[in-house]
Design a protein around this motif. Structure first.
Motif, PDB file in Angstrom:
ATOM      1  N   UNK A   1      -7.196   4.157 -16.125  1.00 33.63           N
ATOM      2  CA  UNK A   1      -7.460   3.701 -17.379  1.00 33.63           C
ATOM      3  C   UNK A   1      -6.664   3.288 -18.588  1.00 33.63           C
ATOM      4  N   UNK A   2      -6.772   5.077 -19.109  1.00 32.85           N
ATOM      5  CA  UNK A   2      -5.731   4.882 -20.470  1.00 32.85           C
ATOM      6  C   UNK A   2      -4.672   5.183 -20.477  1.00 32.85           C
ATOM      7  N   UNK A   3      -4.433   6.402 -18.909  1.00 32.76           N
ATOM      8  CA  UNK A   3      -2.972   6.092 -18.531  1.00 32.76           C
ATOM      9  C   UNK A   3      -2.221   4.667 -18.455  1.00 32.76           C
ATOM     10  N   UNK A   4      -3.142   3.422 -17.472  1.00 30.06           N
ATOM     11  CA  UNK A   4      -2.340   1.894 -17.928  1.00 30.06           C
ATOM     12  C   UNK A   4      -2.160   2.048 -19.739  1.00 30.06           C
ATOM     13  N   UNK A   5      -3.066   1.927 -20.215  1.00 28.75           N
ATOM     14  CA  UNK A   5      -2.968   1.087 -21.498  1.00 28.75           C
ATOM     15  C   UNK A   5      -1.306   1.983 -22.073  1.00 28.75           C
ATOM     16  N   UNK A   6      -1.848   3.384 -22.124  1.00 26.96           N
ATOM     17  CA  UNK A   6      -0.974   3.901 -22.944  1.00 26.96           C
ATOM     18  C   UNK A   6       0.532   3.696 -22.301  1.00 26.96           C
ATOM     19  N   UNK A   7       0.623   2.864 -21.478  1.00 23.10           N
ATOM     20  CA  UNK A   7       1.769   3.134 -20.318  1.00 23.10           C
ATOM     21  C   UNK A   7       2.551   1.378 -20.648  1.00 23.10           C
ATOM     22  N   UNK A   8       1.779   0.579 -21.974  1.00 27.89           N
ATOM     23  CA  UNK A   8       2.648  -0.601 -22.336  1.00 27.89           C
ATOM     24  C   UNK A   8       2.357  -0.657 -23.790  1.00 27.89           C
ATOM     25  N   UNK A   9       1.846   0.230 -24.479  1.00 25.43           N
ATOM     26  CA  UNK A   9       1.966   0.439 -25.925  1.00 25.43           C
ATOM     27  C   UNK A   9       2.858   0.689 -26.085  1.00 25.43           C
TER      28      UNK A   9
END
Length: 1253
Positions: free
Chosen positions: A166-174
Motif C-alpha cells: 500500500x505504501x508503494x501505491x500511495x507514493x506512486x500517486x503523490x
C-alpha cells in the motif's frame, strides 16, 4: 512542520557529517520523531463492509490488513486495501458457512466499486489530511532527497507485507517533490527462491528503474545493493535488524533514519541501546559478508519476533515446533536463530573459521545454483552441515541454517529461547480473572491447575522417530537400572533433582541423546513393554492407544565398567535391553524351572517373584536361594508360618485350591516385599511397605510362585517414575511460564522454587525468594514513587508505595495474566499418577485378583493391543464401574486448586526475587513489568535518572565547614552532589528548610537499607529459613540498632537541628548506650557481645540519619547502589557481624529457638530435662519430631536449657534442611491445641525467668 524546519531537516540529511557516530563501522544516523496516531479501529468504508459481514470471517485477512494500514499509513491506505481486493472477494461464495447475516460478496464488491476513493493528502494543516503523522514525516524525509535526482537510491524496511504494497501505491500517486521516486515493494517468498526475480530486482535497482525499495523485515537478508538512504519505518528491538540497516548504508554518504514515536519510552529505550554504543560493531561485517566471517562471542539480547510473510506463512511450511510453548521456527527464521545460537556458544577467541561459506555450483541445464556450508564451534554435537542446492545465495543460506537448527534441536542442543515469538503472543491476556469459583468466607479462589502442553503437542509428530531421555539414580548399595524415556519430541533441558528416601536423599541425573528411527516391530515391543511396566507400578489395568502414548520406556543394560554418568549419547541405544523389552511385553510372568533351581542359583539374580500366577498380585524382591530349606521346613525367622509345622501345612490352611506339590525337595526363595510407588519428592514422606499390618512374607515356594518378567533393578527405577515424571512435568511448566512471561530470563530451578507453595511439600518452596522479592519490590516501588512524586513528603510517598505493592494489587495483576494456574500448591498424589493419556480399563478390573489361585493366565495387555476385552459378569462390571467413577472424581479434584490472595501475591514477589538472583536488578525490573506491577514510564533502571527531578543546591542548608569530608571519611565514599548530603543531614526542626529536610531521602534510604540488609543476610546465611531471616532483618534495621550504629560511627555529630529538647535527648542516649556497650563487652567473656542497646529508648532521628545518608548516596550516584553498598560494607556489615546473629538476638536463646520453630510452622518440639543426682547436673535435650537436635549439660536446668538451645540454633544455622526433612506440620496443617498451649506456657515461663529455660 514549518518551512524552516523542513530546510533544517534537509541540511541534516544531506550534510557530509550529519548525525555522525564515532564508531568505525556505523553510518551516520538520524532520528525522526512523529506524533502518536489517534485513529479509530475502523474507517468508514471498513465499517460499512463490516455491516455486510458482521462476523468478519469471510474476509478476515482483509479486515486485518485494513486495520494495519489504518494504524501505520492512515485512512487513505485502509481504503486502498479494499480497492486492491476485488479478485480476492470474487473467489468467496455467496454464502459463507450458512451464515444468514452475510449478504454476499456481490454487495461488498458493489460497495467497493462505487466507493469514492480519495488521493493521499500528507499536509497536516489541510482538512483532507488522510495519512498518519508517521507517514507524513516519511514524506518529508523523502522530499529532502529530491536534489539527488537519478542518483538517489533508498530502502525502507517495514514489518508487514500489506504496509509495503500500500505504501508503494500511495507514493506512486503523490507529487509535490516526490516525482523522482520510483518505488517497488519487495514482499513474499518469491525474492528468496526465484533467481530471475532476485537478479531482475537487483539490476533494476542499480540501473535506476526502481530507486526506492520497500522491503519487509522477513527479507532483510536479501542481496540488495547499498543505498544512500535506509529508513527503519518501524523500530525493531533487534541487534541484527540494526546491523542489516548499517550494512545496506555502507556508502560514504549513506544515512540511516530511525522513525520513532514522540514520547514513546519503548522506542527511546531501543535507540539508547543501539545509538549509545551498547552494541558490538562486529555484527555489521558479519551481515555485510553474509555470515562469511567468524561470529563474535557477544550474545544477541533482543525481543525476537517471528518474520511472517502474512497469509503465506501456513502450517504446510516445514518448521520446527517447540512442544513446550507451541512456537514454530520456519526456514525464514532459521538464519537469525543460528546467529543467536552461535553467538552464545562461541568462545572468546573468535578467530576461527567463518560460520557460513556460500559458493556457486554447477547443476543440469546450465542453471546457476548455490550451496552453503555451516561450520559450528567446537564441542557441539554438530560440527559441519552442508545444505541443499538452491537457486539463490539467500535461499541456500536459509536452507543450511534451517538444517543446522533441525540437527541441533534433535540432539537437544537447541535451546527453547531460540524459537521466535509470534506477534499475537507478545502480550498476555489481561481480560479478566481466571478464577473458577470463590469462597466468600475464606477469601480463597479456585483456579485450574496448569498442565504442560509438551505431551499433547509432541504426540502429533514423529510416529517412528523417538528422542531418548535417560534418567538414572546413583544410590549406594542399591541397584537401579537407568531407564530411557523415548519421547516424540526432544525434552528441553531438565536440571538434576533429588528424590527422598527414609533417612537419605539421592540425585536423579538425566542424559539426552540423538533421535532413534524404529521399525514397526520394535515400536510395538516398546509399546507393550511400556504398558506392562505402567500397569505393574500400581497393579492397575492401565491402557493407552499407541498413537496417544506420549512416551515409551526402555531399560538399559550397562556393563559393569560403564557408569550411567559417563555414557556416550551417540552410542546410547547400544545398551537397550531388547530381550527384556520383548519378554515383558509378551507376558508378565514366567514359571520356575525346578530342575534348574536344583542345579544353579544364578536364575534368581536381579529377580522379582510374585506369589500368584495372575498379572495383578503381590511381588517380592529375591534376596537369595535357600538350598538349606524346603517346603517341609519350618523357618524360625518367618513369623507368618509360626503356627504351622512347615510351609506346606501353611499353604494347605491358607491357600485355596492347594492340592500339593510335585517336588517337596525344591529349595525355598528368601524374599523381601516390594515397596509400592510413593511420593519421593517430599523430604518428610514416609514410604510404607505393601504389608504394614500382616506378618511379612519371608519365604516363598518356587512351584507356587512365578518370575516377574521385569528385572528387580529395572522395577526399582520404575517405581520412582511417578516422582521422576512429576518433577519433569514441573520443569516443563516452568519452561512454559519462563517463555511466555519472562523470555527465559529466570533460572529454571529458581523459578520452580518461586511457584511452589509450602503446602506442596516439596524440597523447595517460595518462602526464601518471597522474603527477598518483597524487599526488592519495596525498594523498586520506593524509588519509583520518589522520582515520580518530587513534591510529596514521606506520608504521601508511603501511601503511593502501598498502592503499588499491596497484596491485593499484586494478586489482581497476577490473576489477569494467568499466573495462578502455574502455582504448585498441592502435594504430589502418587496414587492418582498416570502417564499422559493413560486410563484405567473398567472391564479389566475383575482380573486384579485371583482369589482361587487358579493360575489361569489372562493377558489383558495383549488383549488391549488387539482390541479385545475380557468377558466379566454384570456384577463385576458394576463394581469396577463404581471404583472407576470414584477415581475420576478424585482426578477431577486434582485439576483444580484453591489459592488465597496472599499466596498469589507471595508467588509474585518470589518470582521477582528469582529474577534478581538470575540477572540482577534490571532483570528483576523486567519481571516486575511482566507481572503487571504498576510502574509506567520505567523500562530499565537508568530511566529513574532520566525521570527524576533533582533538588537544586540553593534549596539545601549549607553544611558546616569540614562536615562533608568527615562524613565521607566515615562512609568511605565521595558525594558527587554534596548538596544532597546537606539535605540528608537537615532535620525538620531547622527553620525555613522543612520542605527540604531529610524526610524524603530517609523514606528512600529506608527501602534501600532494607534491601541491602536482606542481600547481606542471604549471602551470610545462604540456607537459613525465612522465619530466622525475618528475625535477623527486624533486629538489623530496627530504630534501636540503627541509632546505636549511628552513635558508634559518629554520624550523630553532624546532624543539623534547632531543638533544645532533641539535643538533650541525644546527649542522654549517647551516655546510656555507651554505658550499656561497655557493660556488655565486660560480661561477654570471649563471646560476641549481645545487643547492648535493647534496654535504651533511642531517638528516632538517629536512625533517620543512617537511612537518609543512604538515600542521598543513591541519588547522588545516579540511582545506583555503588555508594550505598560501600557504606554498608564499611560501617553496617562489621556492626552486624559483631552484634547480630541468631545466638545474640536476645538474652533468651530458648525463646529465639521457639520463635524460629514456630515461624517454620513446627508444633512438635520440646525441651526435655533430666536431673542426675550423682553428678548434680541437669541434662537437657532439644527434641523435634522425636529427633534429638541438640543436648547439653548444666549445673542448673536453666543453664542446661540455654546451652542446648544455643547448640540447636547452631545446628539449624549450619544445616537448615533439618527442619524440612523432619517437620511436616505445615503440610499436614496440624492444629494441636495441646502443643500450642504447651508452647505458650513455655514462652511465658521464659519471660518470667522460670526453669524451662
Amino acid at each position: 512542520m514549518s518551512g524552516a524546519d523542513i530546510q533544517t531537516m534537509e541540511r541534516l540529511l544531506l550534510a557530509e557529517t550529519a548525525y555522525s557516530t564515532p564508531q568505525r563501522l556505523r553510518p551516520s544516523q538520524v532520528v525522526i520523531q512523529y506524533e502518536p496516531t489517534h485513529t479509530r479501529s475502523q474507517n468508514r468504508l471498513t465499517q460499512e463492509i463490516h455491516q455486510l459481514d458482521p462476523s468478519g470471517g469471510m474476509y478476515e485477512s482483509l479486515f486485518r490488513d485494513a486495520h494495519c494500514a489504518l494504524q501505520e499509513l492512515g485512512s487513505c491506505a485502509s481504503d486502498l486495501v479494499w480497492r486492491r481486493s476485488p479478485k480476492e472477494i470474487a473467489w468467496i461464495p455467496e454464502r459463507h458457512n450458512g451464515d444468514p447475516a452475510v449478504k454476499g460478496p456481490s454487495k461488498i464488491r458493489n460497495l467497493i466499486e462505487n466507493w469514492e476513493f480519495s488521493m493521499p493528502n500528507a499536509n497536516p494543516s489541510s482538512r483532507g489530511f488522510n495519512v498518519t503523522p508517521k507517514f507524513s514525516r516519511l514524506i518529508q524525509v523523502l522530499r529532502a532527497y529530491e536534489p539527488c535526482g537519478d542518483d538517489f537510491r533508498g530502502i525502507i524496511f517495514v514489518r508487514q507485507c500489506c504496509v509495503a504494497t500500500i505504501m508503494v501505491d500511495m507514493l506512486r500517486v503523490m507529487t509535490n517533490g516526490l516525482e523522482f521516486l520510483r518505488p517497488f515493494a519487495v514482499t513474499g517468498n518469491l525474492p528468496v527462491i526465484d533467481a530471475h526475480y532476485q537478479a531482475d530486482m537487483r539490476r533494476d535497482f542499480e540501473a535506476g528503474k526502481y530507486n526506492l525499495l520497500i522491503v519487509t523485515k522477513a527479507l532483510e537478508d536479501l542481496d540488495i545493493p547499498p543505498a544512500l538512504l535506509v529508513i527503519r519505518y518501524d523500530t525493531f528491538e533487534s541487534q541484527l535488524s540494526f546491523s542489516y540497516a548499517c550494512a545496506y548504508a555502507c556508502l560514504p554518504s549513506s544515512r540511516v533514519v530511525h522513525m520513532v514515536e514522540n514520547g514513546s519510552d519503548e522506542s527511546r529505550q531501543v535507540l539508547t541501546r543501539f545509538l549509545e554504543g551498547a552494541f558490538s560493531e562486529w555484527w555489521i561485517p558479519v551481515i555485510i559478508h553474509s555470515g562469511g566471517v567468524p561470529i563474535p562471542p557477544s550474545p544477541l539480547v533482543e525481543n525476537w519476533l517471528s518474520s511472517q510473510f502474512g497469509d503465506e506463512a501456513t502450517d504446510s511450511w516445514p518448521c520446527i515446533e517447540d512442544p513446550v510453548t507451541g512456537r514454530r521456527l520456519y526456514e525464514h527464521d532459521a538464519l537469525e536463530a543460528l546467529y543467536r545460537f552461535v553467538a552464545v556458544t562461541q568462545k572468546a577467541d573468535f578467530s576461527g573459521a567463518p560460520l557460513l561459506i556460500t559458493r556457486e555450483v554447477s547443476v543440469p541445464q546450465n542453471q546457476q545454483a548455490w550451496i552453503c556450508t555451516a561450520t559450528l564451534p567446537v564441542g557441539l554435537p554438530v560440527d559441519h552441515v552442508t545444505g541443499p542446492c538452491r537457486l539463490t545465495p539467500t535461499h541456500a543460506r536459509r536452507s543450511t541454517a534451517y538444517e543446522v537448527c533441525v540437527q541441533l534441536y534433535e540432539h537437544g542442543a537447541f535451546h527453547n529461547n531460540l524459537f521466535p515469538v509470534a506477534q499475537h503472543h507478545l502480550k498476555p491476556d489481561t481480560s479478566g480473572s481466571a478464577a473458577l469459583a470463590a469462597d466468600k468466607v475464606s477469601g480463597n479462589r479456585c483456579y485450574p491447575r496448569k498442565r504442560s502442553l509438551f505431551w499433547s503437542n509432541s504426540i502429533r509428530l514423529h510416529k517412528h522417530r523417538l528422542f531418548p531421555f535417560v534418567v538414572y539414580v546413583d544410590r549406594r548399595g542399591v541397584d537401579y537400572t537407568p531407564i530411557m524415556l523415548l519421547t516424540r519430541q526432544p525434552l528441553p533441558h531438565i536440571p538434576s533433582f533429588r528424590l527422598f528416601f527414609p533417612g537419605t536423599s539421592e540425585a536423579v541425573g538425566n542424559l539426552r541423546a540423538p533421535p532413534l528411527e524404529l521399525d514397526e516391530r520394535r515400536m510395538e515391543a516398546l509399546y507393550l513393554f511400556t504398558l506392562r511396566i505402567c500397569r505393574a507400578i500400581y497393579n492397575k489395568p492401565l491402557v493407552c492407544p499407541l498413537e496417544k502414548m506420549a512416551y515409551m520406556l526402555a531399560p538399559l543394560k550397562l556393563p559393569e565398567q560403564v557408569d550411567a554418568q559417563s555414557l556416550d549419547p551417540v552410542h546410547l541405544t547400544d545398551y537397550i535391553s531388547w530381550d527384556t523389552i520383548e519378554l515383558a511385553g509378551n507376558t508378565w510372568m514366567v514359571k520356575f524351572d525346578l530342575e534348574e533351581l536344583h542345579r544353579s542359583s544364578e536364575g534368581v539374580h536381579d529377580l522379582i517373584v510374585q506369589d500368584r500366577l495372575v498379572e495383578f498380585t503381590r511381588r517380592y524382591y529375591v534376596a537369595r536361594l535357600r538350598r538349606d530349606l524346603t517346603p517341609l521346613s519350618k523357618p524360625e525367622d518367618s513369623p507368618r508360618e509360626a503356627g504351622y509345622a512347615n510351609l506346606v501345612e501353611y499353604c494347605k490352611a491358607r491357600r485355596k485350591g492347594f492340592e500339593g506339590l510335585s517336588d517337596y525337595s525344591q529349595p525355598l526363595i528368601e524374599v523381601s516385599g516390594v515397596i509400592v510407588a510413593g511420593n519421593h519428592l517430599n523430604p518428610t514422606t514416609r514410604v510404607a511397605a505393601t504389608e504394614p499390618v500382616k506378618a511379612a512374607v519371608k519365604y516363598l515356594i518356587p512351584e507356587l510362585s512365578a518370575k516377574f518378567t521385569i528385572p528387580a533393578s529395572t522395577f526399582r527405577t520404575a517405581l520412582l517414575l511417578p516422582s521422576i515424571t512429576k518433577r519433569i512435568e514441573d520443569f516443563l511448566i516452568v519452561h512454559e511460564l519462563n517463555a511466555n512471561l519472562f523470555g527465559y530470563s529466570i533460572h529454571e530451578n529458581l523459578l520452580l522454587s518461586a511457584i511452589s507453595a509450602p503446602s506442596a511439600g516439596c524440597e523447595v518452596d517460595y518462602e526464601r525468594l518471597e522474603f527477598f522479592g518483597d524487599s526488592f519490590l519495596k525498594y523498586l516501588a520506593s524509588v519509583y514513587v520518589f522520582v515520580t512524586n518530587p513534591a510529596q513528603q514521606e506520608g504521601a510517598l508511603h501511601a503511593a508505595r502501598q498502592r503499588i505493592i499491596n497484596n491485593k494489587v499484586l494478586m489482581q495483576n497476577a490473576d489477569r495474566i494467568g499466573l495462578p494456574q502455574y502455582v504448585q500448591s498441592k502435594p504430589f498424589s502418587h496414587k492418582l499418577w498416570y502417564p499422559p493419556n493413560f486410563t484405567v480399563d473398567p472391564p479389566s478390573m475383575s482380573s486384579i485378583a485371583d482369589p482361587a489361585g487358579s493360575g489361569d493366565e489372562i493377558d489383558v495387555t495383549a488383549n488391549v493391543l488387539q482390541g479385545k476385552q475380557d468377558s466379566v459378569s454384570q456384577d463385576g462390571d458394576k463394581n469396577a464401574s463404581n471404583v472407576f467413577q470414584k477415581k475420576v472424581k478424585l482426578r477431577d479434584e486434582n485439576v483444580t486448586q484453591w489459592l488465597g490472595d496472599k499466596t498469589i501475591a507471595d508467588v509474585t514477589e518470589a518470582i521477582i526475587g528469582a529474577a534478581y538472583m538470575s540477572g540482577g536488578q534490571d532483570n528483576a525490573l523486567q519481571a516486575a513489568k511482566a507481572l503487571q506491577v504498576p510502574i509506567p514510564l520505567i523500562h530499565q533502571w537508568q530511566d529513574f535518572r532520566r525521570v527524576s527531578l533533582a533538588v537544586p543546591p540553593v534549596s539545601s542548608r549549607p553544611l558546616r565547614q569540614g562536615t562533608t569530608e568527615a562524613v565521607e571519611a566515615i562512609i568511605g565514599h565521595r558525594f558527587r552532589l554534596p548538596h544532597l548530603l546537606a539535605q540528608a543531614l537537615t532535620h525538620a526542626s531547622v527553620d525555613g528548610y522543612d520542605t527540604t529536610c531529610y524526610e524524603r531521602l530517609e523514606f528512600l534510604g529506608d527501602a534501600i537499607l532494607d534491601f541491602l540488609t536482606v542481600q547481606y543476610i542471604f549471602r551470610r546465611e545462604d540456607h537459613l529459613s525465612p522465619g530466622a531471616m525475618t528475625m535477623l532483618r527486624g533486629a538489623m534495621v530496627s530504630n534501636a540498632a540503627l541509632a546505636a550504629l549511628c552513635v558508634s560511627c559518629g554520624l550523630h555529630k553532624h546532624l543539623h537541628f534547632d531543638s533544645y529538647a532533641l539535643a538533650s535527648t541525644f546527649e542522654a542516649y549517647v551516655q546510656q548506650v555507651e554505658a550499656k556497650r561497655l557493660e556488655a563487652e565486660e560480661t561477654a567473656e570471649g563471646s560476641l557481645p549481645r545487643q547492648h542497646w535493647l534496654q535504651v529508648e533511642p531517638p528516632k532521628a538517629l536512625s533517620d540519619i543512617v537511612e537518609s545518608i543512604i538515600g542521598a548516596l543513591y541519588v547522588s550516584d545516579g540511582f545506583r547502589l555503588d555508594g550505598a553498598e560501600k557504606f554498608f560494607k564499611k560501617v553496617l556489615k562489621p556492626f552486624y557481624d559483631r552484634h547480630i546473629t541468631l545466638k545474640t538476638l536476645s538474652h533468651h536463646p530458648t525463646k529465639i529457638l521457639f520463635e524460629l520453630l514456630q515461624s517454620h510452622g513446627c508444633q512438635q518440639f520440646e525441651l526435655v530435662k533430666e536431673r542426675n543426682d550423682l553428678t548434680q547436673e541437669t541434662r537437657c535435650d532439644c527434641i523435634i519430631h522425636q529427633t534429638t537436635l541438640a543436648s547439653a549439660m548444666g549445673a542448673t536446668a536453666q543453664a542446661a536449657g540455654r546451652a542446648a538451645s544455643v547448640l540447636a540454633l547452631d545446628a539449624l544455622q549450619c544445616n537448615p534442611e533439618i527442619l524440612s526433612r523432619t517437620c511436616d506440620c505445615r503440610e499436614n496443617r496440624r492444629s494441636n491445641k495441646g502443643a500450642q498451649a504447651r508452647i505458650k506456657r513455655m514462652l511465658v515461663e521464659i519471660e518470667d525467668g522460670g526453669n524451662v529455660v
